[in-house]
Write a protein that holds these residues in place. Sequence first.
Motif, PDB file in Angstrom:
ATOM      1  N   GLY A 573     -20.092  23.035 -37.072  1.00  0.00           N
ATOM      2  CA  GLY A 573     -19.428  22.373 -35.951  1.00  0.00           C
ATOM      3  C   GLY A 573     -20.162  22.588 -34.645  1.00  0.00           C
ATOM      4  N   LEU A 574     -20.594  23.829 -34.382  1.00  0.00           N
ATOM      5  CA  LEU A 574     -21.361  24.112 -33.173  1.00  0.00           C
ATOM      6  C   LEU A 574     -22.680  23.356 -33.190  1.00  0.00           C
ATOM      7  CD1 LEU A 574     -21.872  25.671 -30.559  1.00  0.00           C
ATOM      8  CD2 LEU A 574     -22.758  27.563 -31.944  1.00  0.00           C
ATOM      9  N   TYR A 575     -23.309  23.295 -34.350  1.00  0.00           N
ATOM     10  CA  TYR A 575     -24.588  22.595 -34.458  1.00  0.00           C
ATOM     11  C   TYR A 575     -24.425  21.111 -34.129  1.00  0.00           C
ATOM     12  CZ  TYR A 575     -28.877  20.791 -36.534  1.00  0.00           C
ATOM     13  OH  TYR A 575     -30.068  20.147 -36.741  1.00  0.00           O
ATOM     14  N   LEU A 576     -23.344  20.484 -34.608  1.00  0.00           N
ATOM     15  CA  LEU A 576     -23.114  19.074 -34.307  1.00  0.00           C
ATOM     16  C   LEU A 576     -22.836  18.873 -32.825  1.00  0.00           C
ATOM     17  CD1 LEU A 576     -22.691  16.150 -35.085  1.00  0.00           C
ATOM     18  CD2 LEU A 576     -20.363  16.711 -35.784  1.00  0.00           C
ATOM     19  N   LEU A 577     -22.040  19.732 -32.218  1.00  0.00           N
ATOM     20  CA  LEU A 577     -21.773  19.609 -30.783  1.00  0.00           C
ATOM     21  C   LEU A 577     -23.063  19.767 -29.979  1.00  0.00           C
ATOM     22  CD1 LEU A 577     -18.425  21.604 -30.402  1.00  0.00           C
ATOM     23  CD2 LEU A 577     -18.746  19.126 -30.319  1.00  0.00           C
ATOM     24  N   GLN A 578     -23.950  20.650 -30.405  1.00  0.00           N
ATOM     25  CA  GLN A 578     -25.227  20.814 -29.706  1.00  0.00           C
ATOM     26  C   GLN A 578     -26.073  19.554 -29.800  1.00  0.00           C
ATOM     27  OE1 GLN A 578     -26.521  24.325 -31.803  1.00  0.00           O
ATOM     28  NE2 GLN A 578     -26.315  25.567 -29.981  1.00  0.00           N
ATOM     29  N   ARG A 579     -26.114  18.949 -30.972  1.00  0.00           N
ATOM     30  CA  ARG A 579     -26.895  17.725 -31.140  1.00  0.00           C
ATOM     31  C   ARG A 579     -26.344  16.612 -30.254  1.00  0.00           C
ATOM     32  NH1 ARG A 579     -26.090  15.678 -36.206  1.00  0.00           N
ATOM     33  NH2 ARG A 579     -27.547  14.031 -35.678  1.00  0.00           N
ATOM     34  N   VAL A 580     -25.018  16.476 -30.199  1.00  0.00           N
ATOM     35  CA  VAL A 580     -24.403  15.446 -29.359  1.00  0.00           C
ATOM     36  C   VAL A 580     -24.727  15.705 -27.891  1.00  0.00           C
ATOM     37  CG1 VAL A 580     -22.207  14.481 -28.620  1.00  0.00           C
ATOM     38  CG2 VAL A 580     -22.563  15.010 -31.030  1.00  0.00           C
ATOM     39  N   ARG A 581     -24.576  16.962 -27.457  1.00  0.00           N
ATOM     40  CA  ARG A 581     -24.857  17.303 -26.064  1.00  0.00           C
ATOM     41  C   ARG A 581     -26.328  17.086 -25.714  1.00  0.00           C
ATOM     42  NH1 ARG A 581     -25.184  22.602 -24.474  1.00  0.00           N
ATOM     43  NH2 ARG A 581     -26.655  22.740 -26.207  1.00  0.00           N
ATOM     44  N   ASP A 582     -27.241  17.514 -26.588  1.00  0.00           N
ATOM     45  CA  ASP A 582     -28.668  17.367 -26.316  1.00  0.00           C
ATOM     46  C   ASP A 582     -29.077  15.893 -26.258  1.00  0.00           C
ATOM     47  OD1 ASP A 582     -28.838  20.083 -26.256  1.00  0.00           O
ATOM     48  OD2 ASP A 582     -29.682  20.292 -28.271  1.00  0.00           O
ATOM     49  N   GLU A 583     -28.470  15.068 -27.102  1.00  0.00           N
ATOM     50  CA  GLU A 583     -28.790  13.642 -27.079  1.00  0.00           C
ATOM     51  C   GLU A 583     -28.308  12.999 -25.779  1.00  0.00           C
ATOM     52  OE1 GLU A 583     -30.112   9.868 -28.780  1.00  0.00           O
ATOM     53  OE2 GLU A 583     -30.706  11.970 -28.688  1.00  0.00           O
ATOM     54  N   ALA A 584     -27.117  13.383 -25.319  1.00  0.00           N
ATOM     55  CA  ALA A 584     -26.631  12.867 -24.033  1.00  0.00           C
ATOM     56  C   ALA A 584     -27.535  13.318 -22.897  1.00  0.00           C
ATOM     57  CB  ALA A 584     -25.194  13.324 -23.795  1.00  0.00           C
ATOM     58  N   HIS A 585     -28.004  14.554 -22.949  1.00  0.00           N
ATOM     59  CA  HIS A 585     -28.900  15.082 -21.930  1.00  0.00           C
ATOM     60  C   HIS A 585     -30.212  14.303 -21.913  1.00  0.00           C
ATOM     61  CE1 HIS A 585     -30.891  17.815 -19.287  1.00  0.00           C
ATOM     62  NE2 HIS A 585     -31.642  18.349 -20.212  1.00  0.00           N
ATOM     63  N   ARG A 586     -30.782  14.063 -23.095  1.00  0.00           N
ATOM     64  CA  ARG A 586     -32.035  13.314 -23.182  1.00  0.00           C
ATOM     65  C   ARG A 586     -31.879  11.903 -22.639  1.00  0.00           C
ATOM     66  NH1 ARG A 586     -33.986   9.253 -25.639  1.00  0.00           N
ATOM     67  NH2 ARG A 586     -32.049   8.915 -26.772  1.00  0.00           N
ATOM     68  N   PHE A 587     -30.794  11.237 -23.004  1.00  0.00           N
ATOM     69  CA  PHE A 587     -30.588   9.855 -22.595  1.00  0.00           C
ATOM     70  C   PHE A 587     -30.369   9.757 -21.088  1.00  0.00           C
ATOM     71  CE2 PHE A 587     -27.971   5.805 -22.959  1.00  0.00           C
ATOM     72  CZ  PHE A 587     -29.072   5.022 -23.216  1.00  0.00           C
ATOM     73  N   ALA A 588     -29.656  10.714 -20.519  1.00  0.00           N
ATOM     74  CA  ALA A 588     -29.432  10.710 -19.072  1.00  0.00           C
ATOM     75  C   ALA A 588     -30.727  10.944 -18.316  1.00  0.00           C
ATOM     76  CB  ALA A 588     -28.394  11.777 -18.701  1.00  0.00           C
ATOM     77  N   ILE A 589     -31.534  11.886 -18.768  1.00  0.00           N
ATOM     78  CA  ILE A 589     -32.803  12.178 -18.090  1.00  0.00           C
ATOM     79  C   ILE A 589     -33.742  10.979 -18.164  1.00  0.00           C
ATOM     80  CG2 ILE A 589     -34.908  13.540 -18.345  1.00  0.00           C
ATOM     81  CD1 ILE A 589     -33.240  15.956 -18.779  1.00  0.00           C
ATOM     82  N   THR A 590     -33.766  10.312 -19.322  1.00  0.00           N
ATOM     83  CA  THR A 590     -34.625   9.137 -19.457  1.00  0.00           C
ATOM     84  C   THR A 590     -34.272   8.074 -18.428  1.00  0.00           C
ATOM     85  OG1 THR A 590     -34.846   9.545 -21.826  1.00  0.00           O
ATOM     86  CG2 THR A 590     -35.388   7.347 -21.050  1.00  0.00           C
ATOM     87  N   TYR A 591     -32.986   7.786 -18.288  1.00  0.00           N
ATOM     88  CA  TYR A 591     -32.553   6.782 -17.307  1.00  0.00           C
ATOM     89  C   TYR A 591     -32.822   7.254 -15.879  1.00  0.00           C
ATOM     90  CZ  TYR A 591     -29.467   3.491 -14.884  1.00  0.00           C
ATOM     91  OH  TYR A 591     -28.959   2.530 -14.046  1.00  0.00           O
ATOM     92  N   HIS A 592     -32.603   8.544 -15.625  1.00  0.00           N
ATOM     93  CA  HIS A 592     -32.840   9.080 -14.284  1.00  0.00           C
ATOM     94  C   HIS A 592     -34.301   8.923 -13.896  1.00  0.00           C
ATOM     95  CE1 HIS A 592     -33.694  12.308 -11.337  1.00  0.00           C
ATOM     96  NE2 HIS A 592     -32.528  11.979 -10.856  1.00  0.00           N
ATOM     97  N   ARG A 593     -35.211   9.204 -14.791  1.00  0.00           N
ATOM     98  CA  ARG A 593     -36.641   9.069 -14.486  1.00  0.00           C
ATOM     99  C   ARG A 593     -37.007   7.606 -14.233  1.00  0.00           C
ATOM    100  NH1 ARG A 593     -37.914  13.033 -18.752  1.00  0.00           N
ATOM    101  NH2 ARG A 593     -38.278  15.037 -17.757  1.00  0.00           N
ATOM    102  N   GLN A 594     -36.461   6.724 -15.066  1.00  0.00           N
ATOM    103  CA  GLN A 594     -36.758   5.306 -14.865  1.00  0.00           C
ATOM    104  C   GLN A 594     -36.297   4.845 -13.485  1.00  0.00           C
ATOM    105  OE1 GLN A 594     -34.816   3.343 -18.088  1.00  0.00           O
ATOM    106  NE2 GLN A 594     -36.289   4.024 -19.630  1.00  0.00           N
TER     107      GLN A 594
END
Length: 702
Positions: A573-594
């Motif tokens: 469960g913790l591993y899945l929550l980490q993957r979800v959080r990390d994916e949201a972090h990556r997607f937000a940073i990508t848009y922020h840089r653009q």
Amino acid sequence: MTYSRATLAYVPDPSTYRPAPGAIPDEPGVYRFRDPSGRVIYVGKAKSLRQRLNSYFADTWTLHPRTQQMVTTAAKVDWVTVGTEVEALQLEYAWIKEYDPRFNVRYRDDKTYPYLAVTLDEEYPRLQVMRGAKRKGVRYFGPYAHAWAIRETLDLLLRVFPARTCKAGVFKRASRMGRPCLLGDIGKCSAPCVERVSVDEHRQIVLDFCDFMAGKTDSLMKRLEREMQEASNELNFELAARLRDDLAALRRAMEKQAVVFGDGTDADVVAFADDPLEAAVQVFHVRDGRVRGQRGWVVEKTEELSPGGLVHHFCSQVYGEESETGAASGGIPRELLVPELPDDVDALADWLSALRGSRVTIRVPQRGDKRTLQETVARNAQQALAQHKLRRAGDLTSRSRALEEIAEALALDSAPLRIECYDVSQIQGTDVVASMVVFEDGLARKSEYRRFAITGATDDVSAISEVLRRRFSRYKQALAEADGAVPAEPGEEELETADRPGVDPETGRPRKFAYPPQLVVVDGGQPQVNAAARVLAGLGVTDIAVCGLAKRLEEVWIPDDDFPLILPRTSEGLYLLQRVRDEAHRFAITYHRQKRSKRMIASDLDSVPGLGEVRRKALLRHFGSLKRLKEATVEEIVEVPGIGRRTAESILAALDAKQPTGAEAPADGGAGPAQKSPVAGRGGTVHAAEDMAGAHGAPQAP
């Protein structure tokens, strides 16, 4: 197993066994934490025992999750002082080997990597494929990626080194029958079972084989060439032809080992890729300038470790173990190339030198072929960690267990089949953006990703509130539209779609933002979670659970609770929550840089007449940053396709006329895609490496 607020009241308090002030010596030493039964659960070393041990008895919630679990499991701590850091390393390794503490990082042998083993402890040594823990008296070469690679190498070399490869039963049966096996008849075994060679002659064949595998090839090749020439001069063409074939077999075997250094380097190249809970380790064994083997581990991190700390644990455990087993190519090399030097690098080098019997150098490669190979090993480590995570994510059983664990921890009625996670990215309140990623049945649904441009918010809490208000206002609107779309007397087909509020009755397609999640996850702690809960409550959305995942300690926060949930490190469960959080972090940073990149280009180059968006992008792509563009000459700018001399002069004039302000300078910096930028409210930095492949084309939410 989870730890709730009620459970935390019964967790042992580390202050109950904390040593008295001044009782801990300020000297080098090794310490042990013991559980209530007296079993050693953790062993560590320190240059200053007082400073190191005091750090364990700080506020529990400031510790790494694994360290936090260790100090609350322990009931006693003791220590031994030593004279030097080298002695501390020796004692630390001995205690870890003796007690096998559950909370120490352990580099256990990877069972999936086969070795070519030579059983020198037997009367007639045998060449064989061997896996698992190493034995004393056995010399190892490798590891190899596949067992067939070992057998292919052996098949080439047995004609030159006809050593025994059969099992003990086959050897004894041939001895009793007085007849060798097929390999003995075709010349790929010297048949010591029927005494065609003596014990000493067979051992010499094996030792020559070991020398060849260890990289001592020049002398052997020259000897065979000399013997072939002598046989030819004596008109013994049959022997000369056999020696010629032996030389060809040796050359083919050598070609299978890639040459990376031309100076005969003897080194191990080590690299790491890690996340807050795990680390992937990759090692390339380079002997005589050739890559002789590769090994890899994925280990759990027991505390917040830097790359230097990982190097310390790797060296003290892996090389200490191999020095005892006498491994050959996996043993201690003359040089160790690492990504970062540990704090005790001098003591570590002295200890490894004593184990090897000659000087061992530990250093970070800065340039040239060694730096290039270091980067290659680092890429292998990153891929190994990604594959490790994908294996867990792709397992249906693991995903189901993860969803069940989340439901149990958050007291949900059923498993959250749809999870939405939100993250905010900004730089000091400018270019504030947010992301929404969707996981359905434990897998990313990238077509459902959304990104938000935030206006009026200056911190993460207000930005999270705005994003959720916009998202769930659209959800409420979709519900209202669905209710109003139901006709007075619908037909059978109309009823089927009208009863599904997430589906447009005219097109049959899902409405935007119409499907609600069972769980909303926000990247952050208690403030962000409470803000999200207030927004949902204000909109009248009461059937969606909310939680937050704090990155520093991997705590799961729920609304209006003063204490977080602590999920076990091994929890799916913790591993899945980490993957979800990390994916949201990556997607937000990508848009922020653009967005930030477009703003910087527009603000500086929009005033240039005739310079459109295509040519602005071509300029930035060619020079990498505005700083380099400002430093370029007219002739260099003209080299960009579509840019003439007059346009180039206009570009330089516009850039010279506009000097960056103090607030803009750090954001530009001219460092290109690798520039680090502190992100307010996130406690971290933005790196280009975080822009992994993903749904860059996801639509932007209104």
